[in-house]
Write a protein that holds these residues in place. Sequence first.
Motif, PDB file in Angstrom:
ATOM      1  N   CYS A  55       0.860  -1.181   0.000  1.00  0.00           N
ATOM      2  CA  CYS A  55       0.000   0.000   0.000  1.00  0.00           C
ATOM      3  C   CYS A  55       0.896   1.231   0.000  1.00  0.00           C
ATOM      4  O   CYS A  55       2.125   1.130  -0.114  1.00  0.00           O
ATOM      5  N   THR A  56       0.307   2.396   0.128  1.00  0.00           N
ATOM      6  CA  THR A  56       1.084   3.632   0.127  1.00  0.00           C
ATOM      7  C   THR A  56       1.113   4.239   1.528  1.00  0.00           C
ATOM      8  O   THR A  56       0.286   3.900   2.391  1.00  0.00           O
ATOM      9  N   GLU A  78       0.347   7.243   2.171  1.00  0.00           N
ATOM     10  CA  GLU A  78      -0.887   8.025   2.297  1.00  0.00           C
ATOM     11  C   GLU A  78      -2.054   7.141   2.744  1.00  0.00           C
ATOM     12  O   GLU A  78      -2.926   7.583   3.513  1.00  0.00           O
ATOM     13  N   ASP A  79      -2.085   5.889   2.250  1.00  0.00           N
ATOM     14  CA  ASP A  79      -3.139   4.962   2.682  1.00  0.00           C
ATOM     15  C   ASP A  79      -3.061   4.733   4.186  1.00  0.00           C
ATOM     16  O   ASP A  79      -4.074   4.804   4.901  1.00  0.00           O
ATOM     17  N   ARG A  97      -4.175   7.717   6.110  1.00  0.00           N
ATOM     18  CA  ARG A  97      -5.634   7.889   6.064  1.00  0.00           C
ATOM     19  C   ARG A  97      -6.346   6.863   6.945  1.00  0.00           C
ATOM     20  O   ARG A  97      -7.270   7.202   7.677  1.00  0.00           O
ATOM     21  N   TRP A  98      -5.926   5.602   6.875  1.00  0.00           N
ATOM     22  CA  TRP A  98      -6.575   4.559   7.670  1.00  0.00           C
ATOM     23  C   TRP A  98      -6.397   4.774   9.164  1.00  0.00           C
ATOM     24  O   TRP A  98      -7.246   4.360   9.950  1.00  0.00           O
ATOM     25  N   ARG A 152      -4.921  -2.349   5.682  1.00  0.00           N
ATOM     26  CA  ARG A 152      -5.895  -3.107   4.888  1.00  0.00           C
ATOM     27  C   ARG A 152      -5.171  -3.864   3.784  1.00  0.00           C
ATOM     28  O   ARG A 152      -4.176  -3.380   3.230  1.00  0.00           O
ATOM     29  N   MET A 188      -8.630  -2.669   0.578  1.00  0.00           N
ATOM     30  CA  MET A 188      -7.831  -1.455   0.417  1.00  0.00           C
ATOM     31  C   MET A 188      -8.616  -0.358  -0.291  1.00  0.00           C
ATOM     32  O   MET A 188      -8.411   0.825  -0.042  1.00  0.00           O
ATOM     33  N   ASN A 189      -9.524  -0.764  -1.160  1.00  0.00           N
ATOM     34  CA  ASN A 189     -10.279   0.214  -1.949  1.00  0.00           C
ATOM     35  C   ASN A 189     -11.675   0.460  -1.401  1.00  0.00           C
ATOM     36  O   ASN A 189     -12.460   1.179  -2.018  1.00  0.00           O
TER      37      ASN A 189
END
Length: 624
Positions: A507-508, A510-511, A514-515, A532, A537-538
């Motif tokens: 993942c990134t 930024e992910d 955010r999570w 995730r 993830m999406n």
Amino acid sequence: MPVRPSHLAALTAALFIYCTASPVRGAESRTTPASYDSSESSNSVISDVQAAYQAAWAQRQSGELEGAIRSTEQGLELIDKTITPDLDATSRRALVDLRARLAGLRIAAKRDAANQSMARANGNEADDRVLNTPAAEEITPQFNAEVFRYIEYFTGAGRSVFERWLKRSGRYMDLFRGVLQKEGLPPDLVHLVFVESGFNINARSISAAVGPWQFLGGTARVFGLTVNKWVDERKDPEKSTVAAARYLKHLYTIFGDWPLALASYNAGEGTVLRAIKRQGTTNYWDLRLPRQTEDYVPQFMAVLAIAHDPEKYGFDSVDLDEPMEFDQIAFKGAVDLHVIAKMADCTYEQLRELNPAVLRGAATGREGVITIRLPRGKGEILMKKLDEGAPLPGVNLALQHRVRSRETIQSIASQYGVNARQLALANGIGQKHPLRRGVVLTIPASLSARHPEVLDAADPRASTAYVPTRDIRPPATLNAESNADGRVKVTVRRGMTLASIAEANGCTVEDIMRWNHLTTRTVRRGTRLKIRTGDSMNEAPAVMDSASTAQLAKIRLRPTRRTTSHRQVAVTYTGPHTTIVVQRGETLESIAKRHGVTIAQLKRANGLNGSVIRAGQRLRVPTG
């Protein structure tokens, strides 16, 4: 009273009139007192009152509660107009009997209407979907890496511990499941006791939570349990389960989702509602919560998975303890277990084991009533001796009662079955020294019945499972749905960065930010991050609908407080604290120890900077 055949036509007509859209108008045309003159017979009046009763009964059965109330009131009005000094005795008796039945029906209809109005206001009205939904028998386990980690622990390093819990569960499992079912909850919730106490009735946590369901004192009292120097019903296997069931039902009413309800049972609904409001998601597995709560639900799911298939995990051969079997007898007045044991031909130790809520050798309960469990068959022996005139000596118990908001001397005296004036005199309460909240009253034994009496078996308090109900309204009703798929947790170790964690999990950065609602890329060692994987993830977050958002926006949620307590009850009660008056010689340390809180909690609750308090000062003590 049955309706005579000669009035069948009148009754049929009355039922039709009362059950139509305008029952009152139709009833008035036949039963208004003004329509009767002195020449009409009392038999005709009785027939009309009977018809009004039958119509009101039919209206209540069909849910027309307002119409039922009006019909009973019209019947009562007609009776009052008809009963005169010159009325014959037979008619008087018939009308008096009908008046009692109509009055009872009116009370029942008003109670139903109040409950219906409350359910509608709380958004808990039983619509067609609710009425036709099958009863929930099980809770479906949710799986992710955290759940599998605890399954691995319970079947590996923690196997001996789990086997000990499982062995103890045999004594209480059927009893607990029966209570949960009676309260309308999934019996699978019984497995929460594995996580809470391992089925240890006398369990006590470092935060002073007690019993199989681990209630704090304040929460226990909120849900109807008695906790004093003689009795602690948090240890009672039935009563504590009833209270836990009602608490869980309250939490499920708020969240509509078992993972969130269970998390709230551990941390308090205020903690979980704050997290939802702040983080904008109603999926338990996406919420950042206290570490203990984040571990709590996965532990329950692991236990649930094992319980659903014990053979798969190698627990099918555990030798379980024998289930509880007992007789029960309720007494009004204080009883001595030594005396009861001698009269029932059993041992004192047997009574103590069956009645763990009794803290000493003698006790009395709420409103002076206590129900004692005896070994199966011993209740008959005791009752036979009592019926033959064997004396049951009184017990010299003095009780203490801390005055709460809105209580009066009269209400406290009624609660303990004593004379209000004598209670006031014994505690120096009068015009110069009125009753004050937080004061501790002594209920001298001399005011109570000296000799206990067996309570009528028809009295609801005669059951060992009796717990008085409490009206606790939920602060909000959310339609949440938690989903564990693709949710994992990563604990930051030495040398890890968000970039390395993101690369390892596909993942990134930024992910991850955010999570986990992070505002910086810097993370400290020991931080637990939610990650995730796969399709999750999406996924969009499980956000609240507009109605839920509006409800949360209206309620006032208290700021988070650091506490050793694992359960903080509620934003909906009169307040998560009780007010006390500092007595001479008391310190913050002694008060904190007595109430199961920390000195820091007392300081925060009262805005204190130092540790100096004075006699007569009023302090708020957190109860959740």
